[in-house]
Design a protein around this motif. Structure first.
Motif, PDB file in Angstrom:
ATOM      1  N   ILE A 776       0.875  -1.174   0.000  1.00  0.00           N
ATOM      2  CA  ILE A 776       0.000   0.000   0.000  1.00  0.00           C
ATOM      3  C   ILE A 776       0.910   1.220   0.000  1.00  0.00           C
ATOM      4  O   ILE A 776       1.717   1.407   0.919  1.00  0.00           O
ATOM      5  N   GLY A 777       0.799   2.021  -1.035  1.00  0.00           N
ATOM      6  CA  GLY A 777       1.714   3.139  -1.199  1.00  0.00           C
ATOM      7  C   GLY A 777       1.588   4.189  -0.107  1.00  0.00           C
ATOM      8  O   GLY A 777       0.581   4.290   0.599  1.00  0.00           O
ATOM      9  N   GLY A 778       2.617   4.986   0.024  1.00  0.00           N
ATOM     10  CA  GLY A 778       2.622   6.058   1.004  1.00  0.00           C
ATOM     11  C   GLY A 778       1.707   7.208   0.593  1.00  0.00           C
ATOM     12  O   GLY A 778       1.280   7.312  -0.558  1.00  0.00           O
ATOM     13  N   THR A 779       1.414   8.079   1.554  1.00  0.00           N
ATOM     14  CA  THR A 779       0.551   9.235   1.295  1.00  0.00           C
ATOM     15  C   THR A 779       1.204  10.494   1.854  1.00  0.00           C
ATOM     16  O   THR A 779       2.203  10.428   2.590  1.00  0.00           O
ATOM     17  N   LEU A 780       0.619  11.621   1.510  1.00  0.00           N
ATOM     18  CA  LEU A 780       1.111  12.905   1.985  1.00  0.00           C
ATOM     19  C   LEU A 780       0.151  13.453   3.030  1.00  0.00           C
ATOM     20  O   LEU A 780      -1.049  13.579   2.775  1.00  0.00           O
ATOM     21  N   ASP A 781       0.668  13.763   4.196  1.00  0.00           N
ATOM     22  CA  ASP A 781      -0.132  14.412   5.233  1.00  0.00           C
ATOM     23  C   ASP A 781      -0.025  15.921   5.019  1.00  0.00           C
ATOM     24  O   ASP A 781       0.949  16.555   5.416  1.00  0.00           O
ATOM     25  N   VAL A 790       3.646  10.000   4.860  1.00  0.00           N
ATOM     26  CA  VAL A 790       3.268   8.812   5.614  1.00  0.00           C
ATOM     27  C   VAL A 790       3.777   7.619   4.827  1.00  0.00           C
ATOM     28  O   VAL A 790       3.442   7.453   3.650  1.00  0.00           O
ATOM     29  N   GLY A 791       4.594   6.808   5.456  1.00  0.00           N
ATOM     30  CA  GLY A 791       5.293   5.751   4.748  1.00  0.00           C
ATOM     31  C   GLY A 791       4.382   4.686   4.161  1.00  0.00           C
ATOM     32  O   GLY A 791       3.222   4.520   4.558  1.00  0.00           O
ATOM     33  N   ALA A 792       4.919   3.957   3.196  1.00  0.00           N
ATOM     34  CA  ALA A 792       4.197   2.840   2.587  1.00  0.00           C
ATOM     35  C   ALA A 792       4.017   1.717   3.597  1.00  0.00           C
ATOM     36  O   ALA A 792       4.695   1.650   4.625  1.00  0.00           O
ATOM     37  N   PHE A 793       3.098   0.809   3.287  1.00  0.00           N
ATOM     38  CA  PHE A 793       2.764  -0.310   4.171  1.00  0.00           C
ATOM     39  C   PHE A 793       3.012  -1.592   3.385  1.00  0.00           C
ATOM     40  O   PHE A 793       2.254  -1.927   2.467  1.00  0.00           O
ATOM     41  N   LEU A 794       4.078  -2.302   3.713  1.00  0.00           N
ATOM     42  CA  LEU A 794       4.472  -3.510   3.004  1.00  0.00           C
ATOM     43  C   LEU A 794       4.406  -4.697   3.959  1.00  0.00           C
ATOM     44  O   LEU A 794       5.072  -4.702   4.998  1.00  0.00           O
TER      45      LEU A 794
END
Length: 862
Positions: A776-781, A790-794
């Motif tokens: 799940i890719g990272g996002t921008l807060d 916000v870091g990716a979720f692997l």
């Protein structure tokens, strides 16, 4: 050509085993629905069996999907089911294939072909859809270690976890989502669970809960044959709601014997202790069969005390609510005569859960907080009569009765004083549909086929709400029942311009599809939606597909009648806080705004490659574009920064008078939810924010889907299947004309730009090992300055399954499995919050389950 005169032996038996032993051998098959000739070639390779047939018999026919362990005869019967092709065992163990009996001498076996080969995304038998199709079989889900269909949905890259899913913080307050009954609904492209249509065996069921999605987790995996998903607009085929796409849960029609299973597991960090018990039974006879599945599941909550990154929250905070569910599913069919067949499917589920949301990080939910105890009961039943008509036409008549009631008991605590409430949503659906499909005329590339249908659907919503303040009397704040009658008609035409009989240079196949549907909502509106599709094969290894269409979603009764809500929030959680200080009154839910249908234009272009030089390999890439207008939504997206953002100026009253505040809250059916921990003072409100629903937004979602599937035999004993899928999403949103377009994908609490899943299953005899990676890719807060990533979720999953080789005794037909999901115990990134009581992670994208270890034991009884 005569059968056998030009037949090809597609495979040679790899050993000189006696014929009887070869017949009894069990083989592993993973064959998707595809042209029948290609499927038979895959069957021959996997089983080592010899086939003899005239290929012209197979032209224009499509196989059923086949996944799992079967004898050669069982597998061949499943592949040929509904194809009109019959088989028999010839001399020297060769399977002889040929056409079934003629229309004038239909046998009981041929009557069984009324189980039409129709895949989701088209109503034409034997025709592939112009939109890309995602298929997850029961065997795929077991190999992945999923506990329910909700797990499956959350791992589909085209699906967004936000919306109606358990584990979204505070009932879904992050990102403006709301899921107070803890269901699991698909949310394709992140357009909302109410913009994805979920079907069961091709028919609608009742909406579930507040947002009126459908709880897909209410159907146990053991009762499912497969799930088919079209992530493309499909209103021309299925009507309202199918803007983001449609999912079709296809039940098992029959089952011989019985199968019992137990599953236990827990998260290694604490909480989420799960137990699940299931039984599947059924019987097949010459003219029919049935399947019945019973399932009970229970899991405990994950609370703030169970996770290190939520230690600053009060221990009573529910990160993942506890839940208990009971389910019964039935499906069956019975041939009446050579031209009629009766089918029946039904479903019942009862789900209860508990979610605690403290309003403060320094006091528990019973001091200042909200305690929800929802219970949802769902029921549906659909009988269908399938008929065979002259001229190779077939049709069906079906009726559906479905209901889903959600009853939510609430306790709202303010300085220890409890205000009790009851909120009940009862959704009902009654539907009747008649349709027919068959050849219309001879086109250059084969039969032009037409599907037509018409029907009636009635939806009803009953709402009841009451509240009991501390020491006060219970008052009914809402009590109404409202319905909607929908009449519809549709048609779909498929014209093969080029086919097997008239191939051209660089044109192996060319098929044009067109569909249109008209829906009339009595007293509201009428909507007509078209869809066009083109399938082009320049080479036998390459398929190009393009689809364009209009979709729509009528305002649901839930949206039109959503209760108005009001919450008093501390001013210091806003950046900047209200000028002059004070609290903030947030108005949400429904309002008196007149809602209109939402409309969308969608198109998709797909390239599929199945190189004959690399057997078992399939690669597909799609580009999609959704222009979604008049979206019903709250106009305020980023609540925390709303007071300082000029784009929200039309929806904010700064420094309202006490009279304005009292007038705004006077009509709230559930009263004011005071989350400040202080007595309510209308003169102390520094700002009012109007976030009530309206036709306010335009959303555009576009991107690319990628997938690859490769199955190969490794030597004579091993089978390896590798799969990979990914989805890239670029979406933005304009709140209203004249306002700036705001990016959505890749922002916190919204869909990430990238989601992907890849892995494989290796099998040797009775042992299979599976491993998968989920990204799940990272996002921008972008809620505060400075901006932060916000870091990716692997995460990595591992599943092992071992079937007993015992031929007799208690261990016969016993299978044991162990799954370790999130093997490395990946944890969400910690995010900033101005309110210390908010969960410090993005709960709509990141799971708090952590490492989960599950054990499964299955026993079959013959």
């Amino acid at each position: 050509m005569a059968l056998g005169a030009s037949a090809a032996a597609l495979a040679q038996s790899p050993t000189a085993s006696p014929e009887r032993a070869a017949e009894a051998a069990v083989h592993r098959f993973d064959i998707p629905a595809q042209p029948l000739g290609d499927a038979l070639e895959a069957f021959a390779r996997a089983s080592g069996q010899q086939l003899s047939f005239d290929r012209s018999v197979l032209d224009g026919r499509v196989s059923e999907p086949l996944s799992g362990e079967y004898t050669a005869e069982q597998a061949l019967r499943q592949l040929l089911r509904a194809s009109g092709v019959e088989f028999r065992r010839g001399r020297h163990g060769v399977w002889m294939l040929g056409p079934g009996p003629s229309q004038d001498s239909q046998s009981a076996a041929n009557a069984e072909t009324m189980d039409a080969v129709v895949v989701t995304g088209t109503r034409i038998r034997g025709a592939p859809p112009a939109s890309p199709l995602i298929v997850a079989t029961r065997e795929d889900m077991v190999d992945a270690g999923y506990a329910d269909l909700g797990d499956m949905a959350r791992h589909v890259p085209q699906n967004f976890g936000g919306g109606q899913n358990p584990g979204i913080a505070g009932g879904g307050n992050q990102g403006g989502q709301n899921n107070i009954n803890n269901s699991s609904a698909l949310n394709l492209r992140g357009l909302g669970p109410d913009a994805t249509l979920t079907l069961v065996n091709g028919h609608r069921v009742a909406y579930d809960g507040l947002n009126q999605g459908v709880d897909i987790s209410a159907i146990p995996i053991a009762a499912v044959e497969r799930v088919e998903i079209i992530a493309d607009g499909a209103s021309a085929l299925y009507g309202s709601d199918a803007v983001g796409g449609v999912a079709n849960v296809i039940l098992r029609r029959e089952f011989d014997g019985a199968e019992a299973s137990v599953r236990f597991g827990a998260s290694t960090d604490g909480g989420n202790e799960r137990q699940q018990y299931g039984v599947v039974t059924g019987r097949r006879w010459a003219s029919g069969g049935f399947m019945a599945a019973l399932d009970y599941s229970r899991h405990t909550a994950v609370t703030a005390r169970d996770r290190s990154y939520t230690s600053a929250l009060d221990d009573s905070m529910s990160l993942l609510p506890g839940q208990e569910q009971r389910t019964v599913v039935i499906a069956g069919h019975q041939r009446i005569n050579d031209v009629a067949r009766l089918e029946l499917d039904g479903h019942y589920s009862d789900r209860s859960s508990r979610k605690a949301t403290p309003f403060s990080a320094t006091s528990d939910v019973f001091a200042n907080g909200l305690l929800n105890r929802p219970q949802t009961t769902s029921l549906s039943v659909t009988p269908t009569l399938r008929l065979r008509f002259p001229g190779r036409w077939e049709g069906s008549v079906s009726a559906t009765r479905a209901e889903s009631e959600t009853s939510i008991r609430t306790s709202n605590f303010n300085n220890g004083a409890e205000t009790q409430g009851l909120l009940v949503y009862d959704n009902r659906t009654d539907a009747f549909e008649a349709n027919a499909e068959g050849p219309l005329f001879d086109a250059p590339g084969g039969d032009a086929r037409l599907a037509i249908g018409a029907g009636y659907r009635s939806v009803e919503l009953a709402v009841f709400a009451d509240r009991t303040p501390p020491g006060g009397a219970t008052t009914t704040t809402r009590d109404f029942t409202e319905g909607q009658d929908i009449y519809f008609g549709y048609g779909e035409l498929s014209i093969p311009l080029v086919g097997p009989d008239n191939p051209k240079p660089l044109v192996e196949r060319l098929v044009f599809n067109a569909a249109v549907r008209h829906e009339s909502y009595r007293g509201l509106t009428s909507v007509s939606t078209p869809k066009l599709g083109l399938i082009y094969e320049p080479h036998p290894d390459v398929t190009l597909r393009v689809s364009w269409g209009k979709s729509f979603k009528a305002p649901t009764l839930n949206q039109e009648n959503t209760l108005a809500e009001g919450a008093l929030l501390p001013g210091q959680i806003f950046v900047p806080p209200p000028s002059g200080g004070g609290t903030v009154l947030l108005l949400g839910g429904g309002s008196l705004n007149e809602l209109q249908p939402e409309r969308a234009t969608t198109w998709t272009a797909t390239m599929g490659i199945r190189p004959r030089a690399i057997e078992g390999l399939a690669i597909e890439a799609s580009y999609f574009d959704v222009q979604y207008e008049d979206r019903i939504a709250s106009p305020v997206v980023n609540l925390v920064s709303a007071l300082g953002n000029p784009i929200y100026a039309d929806f904010i009253v700064y420094r309202p008078s006490a009279e304005q505040v009292l007038a705004a809250i006077s009509g709230l059916p559930m009263g004011l939810s005071n989350q400040t921990g202080q007595p309510f003072d209308p003169a102390g409100v520094g700002a009012m924010i109007d976030g009530t629903l309206r036709n306010v937004a335009t959303v555009r979602a576009r991107g690319v889907d990628l997938s690859a599937d490769y199955g190969v035999d490794v030597g004579q004993r091993d089978r390896l299947r590798l799969t990979a899928s990914a989805s890239y999403l670029d979406s933005d949103r304009q709140l209203s004309p004249g306002q700036p377009t705001l990016g959505r994908a890749g922002r916190i609490f919204n869909p990430p730009r990238w989601r992907a899943r890849a892995g494989g299953t290796w099998q040797r005899g009775n042992l299979s090992l599976s491993g998968f990676a989920n990204y799940i890719g990272g996002t921008l807060d972008d809620r505060y300055q400075p901006l932060e990533r916000v870091g990716a979720f692997l995460t990595f999953d591992a599943v092992a399954r071992l079937k007993s080789s015992a031929e007799a005794g208690a261990l016969r037909d016993v299978e044991a499995g162990v799954s370790v999901l999130n093997l490395l115990n990946e944890k969400p990134d910690v995010i900033r919050n101005s309110n210390p009581a908010d969960p410090p992670y993005d709960s709509v994208n990141h799971s708090v389950v952590g490492r989960f270890i599950g054990l499964t034991l299955t026993k079959k009884f013959r």
